[in-house]
Design a protein around this motif. Structure first.
Motif, mmCIF file in Angstrom:
data_model
loop_
_atom_site.group_PDB
_atom_site.id
_atom_site.type_symbol
_atom_site.label_atom_id
_atom_site.label_comp_id
_atom_site.label_asym_id
_atom_site.label_seq_id
_atom_site.Cartn_x
_atom_site.Cartn_y
_atom_site.Cartn_z
ATOM 1 N N GLY A 149 -19.549 -24.891 -17.681
ATOM 2 C CA GLY A 149 -19.543 -23.539 -18.203
ATOM 3 C C GLY A 149 -18.138 -23.018 -18.477
ATOM 4 N N MET A 150 -18.048 -21.716 -18.789
ATOM 5 C CA MET A 150 -16.779 -21.094 -19.169
ATOM 6 C C MET A 150 -15.846 -20.874 -17.981
ATOM 7 N N GLY A 151 -16.390 -20.600 -16.792
ATOM 8 C CA GLY A 151 -15.550 -20.328 -15.642
ATOM 9 C C GLY A 151 -14.700 -19.081 -15.838
ATOM 10 N N ASN A 152 -13.658 -18.960 -14.999
ATOM 11 C CA ASN A 152 -12.730 -17.822 -15.130
ATOM 12 C C ASN A 152 -11.283 -18.284 -15.072
ATOM 13 N N SER A 153 -11.046 -19.560 -15.366
ATOM 14 C CA SER A 153 -9.719 -20.146 -15.171
ATOM 15 C C SER A 153 -8.674 -19.616 -16.142
ATOM 16 N N LEU A 179 -21.358 -20.566 -10.774
ATOM 17 C CA LEU A 179 -21.246 -20.700 -9.320
ATOM 18 C C LEU A 179 -22.236 -19.798 -8.600
ATOM 19 N N ALA A 180 -22.394 -18.564 -9.059
ATOM 20 C CA ALA A 180 -23.356 -17.658 -8.425
ATOM 21 C C ALA A 180 -24.773 -18.203 -8.534
ATOM 22 N N ASN A 181 -25.111 -18.746 -9.704
ATOM 23 C CA ASN A 181 -26.460 -19.274 -9.883
ATOM 24 C C ASN A 181 -26.656 -20.597 -9.148
ATOM 25 N N MET A 182 -25.601 -21.419 -9.038
ATOM 26 C CA MET A 182 -25.693 -22.634 -8.221
ATOM 27 C C MET A 182 -26.001 -22.283 -6.775
ATOM 28 N N ARG A 183 -25.280 -21.318 -6.254
ATOM 29 C CA ARG A 183 -25.481 -20.939 -4.848
ATOM 30 C C ARG A 183 -26.872 -20.347 -4.641
ATOM 31 N N ALA A 184 -27.357 -19.605 -5.618
ATOM 32 C CA ALA A 184 -28.723 -19.086 -5.534
ATOM 33 C C ALA A 184 -29.737 -20.226 -5.487
ATOM 34 N N ALA A 185 -29.387 -21.354 -6.125
ATOM 35 C CA ALA A 185 -30.256 -22.531 -6.117
ATOM 36 C C ALA A 185 -30.036 -23.412 -4.894
ATOM 37 N N GLY A 186 -29.142 -22.993 -3.982
ATOM 38 C CA GLY A 186 -28.909 -23.738 -2.752
ATOM 39 C C GLY A 186 -27.912 -24.864 -2.882
ATOM 40 N N ILE A 187 -27.037 -24.807 -3.891
ATOM 41 C CA ILE A 187 -26.066 -25.868 -4.126
ATOM 42 C C ILE A 187 -24.666 -25.284 -4.053
ATOM 43 N N GLU A 188 -23.816 -25.888 -3.225
ATOM 44 C CA GLU A 188 -22.432 -25.460 -3.079
ATOM 45 C C GLU A 188 -21.509 -26.354 -3.921
ATOM 46 N N PRO A 189 -20.448 -25.794 -4.481
ATOM 47 C CA PRO A 189 -19.527 -26.606 -5.298
ATOM 48 C C PRO A 189 -18.971 -27.820 -4.561
ATOM 49 N N ALA A 190 -18.732 -27.696 -3.270
ATOM 50 C CA ALA A 190 -18.169 -28.817 -2.506
ATOM 51 C C ALA A 190 -19.150 -29.971 -2.374
ATOM 52 N N GLN A 191 -20.432 -29.748 -2.685
ATOM 53 C CA GLN A 191 -21.432 -30.819 -2.599
ATOM 54 C C GLN A 191 -21.462 -31.698 -3.846
ATOM 55 N N ILE A 192 -20.817 -31.273 -4.912
ATOM 56 C CA ILE A 192 -20.847 -32.044 -6.156
ATOM 57 C C ILE A 192 -19.968 -33.279 -6.017
ATOM 58 N N ASP A 193 -20.555 -34.450 -6.312
ATOM 59 C CA ASP A 193 -19.831 -35.725 -6.212
ATOM 60 C C ASP A 193 -19.196 -36.157 -7.527
ATOM 61 N N LEU A 194 -19.867 -35.833 -8.633
ATOM 62 C CA LEU A 194 -19.405 -36.290 -9.949
ATOM 63 C C LEU A 194 -19.721 -35.222 -10.979
ATOM 64 N N ILE A 195 -18.767 -34.946 -11.850
ATOM 65 C CA ILE A 195 -18.967 -34.037 -12.968
ATOM 66 C C ILE A 195 -18.886 -34.857 -14.244
ATOM 67 N N ALA A 196 -19.975 -34.867 -15.019
ATOM 68 C CA ALA A 196 -20.011 -35.604 -16.283
ATOM 69 C C ALA A 196 -19.831 -34.604 -17.420
ATOM 70 N N LEU A 197 -18.702 -34.666 -18.085
ATOM 71 C CA LEU A 197 -18.412 -33.747 -19.180
ATOM 72 C C LEU A 197 -18.887 -34.343 -20.507
ATOM 73 N N THR A 198 -19.612 -33.542 -21.269
ATOM 74 C CA THR A 198 -19.997 -33.993 -22.603
ATOM 75 C C THR A 198 -18.808 -33.928 -23.553
ATOM 76 N N HIS A 199 -17.925 -32.949 -23.343
ATOM 77 C CA HIS A 199 -16.684 -32.828 -24.112
ATOM 78 C C HIS A 199 -15.841 -31.736 -23.470
ATOM 79 N N ALA A 200 -14.654 -31.525 -24.004
ATOM 80 C CA ALA A 200 -13.681 -30.663 -23.322
ATOM 81 C C ALA A 200 -13.484 -29.314 -23.996
ATOM 82 N N HIS A 201 -14.534 -28.777 -24.637
ATOM 83 C CA HIS A 201 -14.455 -27.418 -25.160
ATOM 84 C C HIS A 201 -14.532 -26.412 -24.008
ATOM 85 N N CYS A 202 -14.135 -25.172 -24.317
ATOM 86 C CA CYS A 202 -14.003 -24.160 -23.272
ATOM 87 C C CYS A 202 -15.282 -23.919 -22.489
ATOM 88 N N ASP A 203 -16.422 -23.894 -23.146
ATOM 89 C CA ASP A 203 -17.674 -23.575 -22.469
ATOM 90 C C ASP A 203 -18.263 -24.770 -21.724
#
Length: 329
Positions: A110-114, A130-154
C-alpha cells in the motif's frame, strides 16, 4: 401473476405515507458514527489461508487523467452503463496475505506514510494497511516475506515509516531485479512529473531492505507453491504471482488491469501510469486470454473489494465475474 410496475410501487409508497405515525416514549437521537468497519476478508485456497486487507480507496480524479488518447464520451458511456461515477475512478487497494502454515507472505504494502505529504497524493483515504492488518489479527513483525508486484508508490511505500524504519522488521522482500534497479536510479527521473516522487519513495523504502532482498525471476518460485510471472509494461519489471495449493491456482495479478470495466472491455486502452503503454496493453491481452482460457481465479489489486474473481471473454474484450464469498468452514 401480476406484474409489478413503477406506478404500482409509487402508489404503494403513497399509501404507506398515509398510515398514522406511531410514536414511542423514548427514541435517542444517535449521531452518525462517521467510520467504517475494518476492511479484511479471509478465505481458504486449497490448504492455504488467504487474507485480503484494504489499504483504502485510491481515487483517480478526474477519471480521464488515468488514460492517454481515450475518447471522453466513450469512456463516460461505459462508466454510466455500468452504474459508475464518471468524474473519478475509485480504485481499491487489495493487499493479499497468505498463511502457508510455515510463512506469512504479504503481497505489496500500500501507500504507507513514509513520504509525508506525497503519501497522500491520491487523497487521505489510503495508508490503512497496518490498522486493517491488526484488525485481522496480523502484526507486521509476523510477516516473513513481502512479494512486490512492482515498485510504484501504492505498492511499496509502506515498507518503511516516516522516519525510514522498517515496518516489517523480520521480512525479506522479493522483487524483480529490473524493477529494483530502475526505481532506485536517479537517472530515471525524467518524463512525467510523478517520476521524481516515485523514485525518491522507492529508494527510501527499498534501500532499507537491501540486505534481505530476494530476486523474483520469471517462472521461478519465491516460496513453495508461489511462482513469479513476468508481466512487463506497467512497470519494467512488473510481476504477477501464481499461488497454487491442492490443485487450485489463484494469480495475484498486480496492476495488469486497473479497472474492472474500462480496461477489461477496452483492454488496448493506454493507462497513464504505464511505463510502456503499448507493451502494457499487449501484455494485458495475453494475460487476460490466459486466465480466461484456463479458467483461473485472479486477485486484482485495484478491482472492487476484495478483488478476487474470474475473467470471461466478452466481445472484443472481457467481463469481470467476482468470486462468491467463501468461508473458512
Amino acid at each position: 401473476m401480476a406484474t409489478t410496475t413503477r406506478r404500482a410501487l409509487l402508489a404503494a409508497g403513497a399509501a404507506a405515507l398515509a398510515v398514522p405515525h406511531i410514536t414511542a416514549e423514548a427514541f435517542a437521537a444517535a449521531p452518525p458514527r462517521g467510520e467504517a468497519a475494518p476492511a479484511w476478508y479471509r478465505f481458504r485456497h486449497g490448504g492455504l489461508e488467504m487474507t485480503v486487507v484494504s489499504d483504502g480507496p485510491l481515487p483517480i480524479r478526474p477519471a480521464s487523467s488515468g488514460f492517454i488518447g481515450v475518447d471522453q464520451a466513450e469512456m463516460e458511456g461505459l462508466l454510466r452503463a455500468n452504474f459508475l461515477a464518471t468524474d473519478h475512478l475509485p480504485l481499491e487497494q487489495n493487499v493479499l496475505i497468505v498463511n502457508t502454515g510455515r510463512q506469512l507472505i504479504l503481497f505489496d504494502t500500500g501507500m504507507g506514510n513514509s513520504m509525508g505529504a506525497a503519501s497522500q497524493m491520491f487523497g487521505p483515504t489510503t495508508g490503512r494497511l497496518l490498522a486493517n492488518m491488526r484488525a485481522a489479527g496480523i502484526e507486521p513483525a509476523q510477516i516473513d516475506l513481502i512479494a512486490l508486484t512492482h515498485a510504484h508508490c501504492d505498492h511499496c511505500w509502506g515498507l518503511v515509516d516516516a522516519n525510514g524504519a522498517k515496518v516489517f522488521p523480520n521480512a525479506q522482500v522479493a522483487i524483480s531485479e529490473a524493477d529494483l534497479n530502475f526505481w532506485t536510479d536517479d537517472a530515471n527521473k525524467r518524463g512525467p512529473e510523478f517520476m521524481t516522487a516515485f523514485i525518491d519513495g522507492a529508494k527510501k523504502n527499498l534501500n532499507a531492505y537491501r540486505d534481505r532482498m530476494v530476486m523474483a525471476r520469471d517462472g521461478a518460485d519465491i516460496a513453495p507453491g508461489i511462482r513469479a510471472m513476468a508481466i512487463p509494461g506497467h512497470s519494467i519489471g512488473h510481476t504477477a504471482y501464481a499461488i497454487t495449493d491442492g490443485g487450485q491456482t489463484i494469480i495475484n495479478s498486480g496492476d495488469i488491469s486497473h479497472h474492472h470495466v474500462l480496461l477489461l472491455q477496452r483492454p488496448n486502452w493506454k493507462f497513464a501510469f504505464d511505463a510502456d503503454p503499448d507493451q502494457a496493453a499487449r501484455t494485458r491481452v495475453r494475460f487476460l486470454d490466459m486466465v480466461s482460457n484456463d479458467r483461473l481465479e485472479m486477485l486484482s489489486y485495484h478491482f472492487p473489494w476484495p478483488g478476487n474473481g474470474h475473467v470471461l471473454k466478452a466481445g472484443e474484450g472481457y467481463a469481470w465475474v467476482p468470486s462468491p464469498v467463501r468461508t473458512l468452514l
